[in-house]
Motif scaffolding. Sequence first.
Motif, PDB file in Angstrom:
ATOM      1  N   HIS A  70       0.848  -1.201   0.000  1.00 28.13           N
ATOM      2  CA  HIS A  70       0.000   0.000   0.000  1.00 28.13           C
ATOM      3  C   HIS A  70       0.879   1.245   0.000  1.00 28.13           C
ATOM      4  O   HIS A  70       1.911   1.303   0.669  1.00 28.13           O
ATOM      5  CB  HIS A  70      -1.000  -0.011   1.159  1.00 28.13           C
ATOM      6  N   ASP A 182       5.937   2.960   7.227  1.00 27.24           N
ATOM      7  CA  ASP A 182       4.704   2.212   6.963  1.00 27.24           C
ATOM      8  C   ASP A 182       3.897   3.025   5.965  1.00 27.24           C
ATOM      9  O   ASP A 182       3.278   4.016   6.333  1.00 27.24           O
ATOM     10  CB  ASP A 182       3.928   2.004   8.269  1.00 27.24           C
ATOM     11  N   ASN A 183       3.903   2.767   4.672  1.00 32.09           N
ATOM     12  CA  ASN A 183       4.465   1.575   4.119  1.00 32.09           C
ATOM     13  C   ASN A 183       5.333   1.868   2.902  1.00 32.09           C
ATOM     14  O   ASN A 183       5.351   1.143   1.924  1.00 32.09           O
ATOM     15  CB  ASN A 183       3.345   0.602   3.729  1.00 32.09           C
ATOM     16  N   GLU A 212      -5.256   1.622   1.906  1.00 33.51           N
ATOM     17  CA  GLU A 212      -5.111   0.516   2.859  1.00 33.51           C
ATOM     18  C   GLU A 212      -5.410   0.983   4.278  1.00 33.51           C
ATOM     19  O   GLU A 212      -6.039   0.282   5.066  1.00 33.51           O
ATOM     20  CB  GLU A 212      -3.692  -0.062   2.792  1.00 33.51           C
ATOM     21  N   GLU A 213      -4.956   2.180   4.596  1.00 37.73           N
ATOM     22  CA  GLU A 213      -5.048   2.673   5.979  1.00 37.73           C
ATOM     23  C   GLU A 213      -6.481   2.955   6.422  1.00 37.73           C
ATOM     24  O   GLU A 213      -6.736   3.185   7.592  1.00 37.73           O
ATOM     25  CB  GLU A 213      -4.182   3.925   6.161  1.00 37.73           C
ATOM     26  N   ASP A 235       4.392  -5.213   3.581  1.00 39.57           N
ATOM     27  CA  ASP A 235       4.018  -4.141   4.511  1.00 39.57           C
ATOM     28  C   ASP A 235       5.028  -4.095   5.663  1.00 39.57           C
ATOM     29  O   ASP A 235       6.146  -4.614   5.541  1.00 39.57           O
ATOM     30  CB  ASP A 235       2.584  -4.393   5.016  1.00 39.57           C
ATOM     31  N   THR A 236       4.621  -3.509   6.752  1.00 41.45           N
ATOM     32  CA  THR A 236       5.474  -3.358   7.927  1.00 41.45           C
ATOM     33  C   THR A 236       4.741  -3.936   9.128  1.00 41.45           C
ATOM     34  O   THR A 236       3.548  -4.226   9.047  1.00 41.45           O
ATOM     35  CB  THR A 236       5.764  -1.871   8.194  1.00 41.45           C
TER      36      THR A 236
HETATM   37 ZN   LIG Z   1       0.952  -0.608   6.550  1.00 45.69          ZN
END
Ligand SMILES: [Zn+2]
Length: 348
Positions: A70, A182-183, A212-213, A235-236
Motif C-alpha cells: 500500500h 509504513d508503508n 489501505e489505511e 508491509d510493515t
Molecule cells: Zn501498513
Amino acid sequence: MDLLEKLTQTPSVPGREDRIRKVIEDHLRTSGLFDEVRTDSLGSLIACRHARPAKGAEVTSPRKVMLAAHMDQIGFLVRHIDDKGFLRVNPVGGFDTRNLFARGVRVCTRDGDLAGVMNPGGRPIHIATDDEKKKVPIIGDFFIDLGLEVEEVTARVQIGDMVVLDGPFREVGEYVVSQCLDNRVGCWAQIRAIENLEHHSCDIYAAWTVQEEVGLRGAMPAAFGIDPDIGIACDTTLCCRTPGVPEEDRVTIPGNGVGLHVMDSSMISDIGLIQDIEAVAAEHDIKCQRGILPRGGQDGAVIQRSRSGVRTVSFACPVKYIHTVTEMSHKTDLASYPALLTAWLETL
Ligand SMILES: [Zn+2]
C-alpha cells in the motif's frame, strides 16, 4: 536509501495517492523493470512483468504472482475552516492523538503546499488547570494554524485538501528514521526486489495499492483484476522491544531480518508458503523472523479472500514507533526484505 527517502517524503494519504503514484510510476517507466504499467479505477498502480525463464528452461503456463504494497500514509483531510482561519481535520488512518501535539504540518492545496502548525485547543501549561493537563485530546480538539488571514485561507484551502505531518528522513545509528516507513518500505522493497531479479518462471504483477489505511480498500479490486495464484503482501509490522512493553508483546526483534507475518486479526498466512520462504532464506543466508500481530490488518487479507481464494503470505518489516513521524527501521531488516523477495521469486 535515496529512493526510500524520496518515497517517505512524498505526501499521499488515502484517496490522495496521486503524488506517490507518480514517483513510483516514473521510476518504473525509466527503469524498464516491467512489461506493462497501468493504473486501475481506484488509483492503484499495477505493473506486469512476464516470466523471464533461464536459458533452456521452458514455461508453458506461468503462475501469476501478485505483490502488493500500500502506498498511502496516515494523515488527514481538511474538514472545516473556521471564521478565524483555523482548520479542523478528519483523520484518514489511525494516529494516536498523544503523538500529535505541537506538530509541523503541510496542507496540500490545488495551488501548492502551505506550512502549518497543529495543536489541540486549550490553554498552555503555564495557565492550564490540573484537570486540563491530564486530558488526552481527541482528533476533533486539534486545529491547524497557517499563520494567514482568514480571507487568504479560504481562498487557498478547500474542504478535502490533504494534510500530512512533517517528519524528515534521517539515519540514526543502525536505523533509518522517518515518517511513513509504513508503508513506503514495502513500496521500496517491491521495486528493489524486481531490480535484482534475473530469471523467474512466474508472471509477476506488482501492485502499489491505495486506501489501505482506511480498511484495505484498494487491494481488493486490484486482486480481483489480477486473479493471482499466489499473493504476497509487502508491509510493515510492530517492533516493540522498547521500554514499557512486555517482552511477549514485542512482535519482532530489530536486526533479526524481515518479518514473515504468521497471522494478524485480518488473515492467517499460508503456512506452506512461509516454510518455503524460510527454506530459501536459509539457503541464501538471509535473515528473517516469524511474527504474530494480535491486532491489525493489511492488504494480504483481501487478496487471500479474492474470487475463489488465493494462497497468500505477508512480508512485514519491523518498525519501531509505528504510526508516528519517527518510525524506525533497522538497516539489516531493510536489506533482508528485497533480498528475500528476490530469492523466493526466482523459485516461483
Ligand atoms: Zn501498513
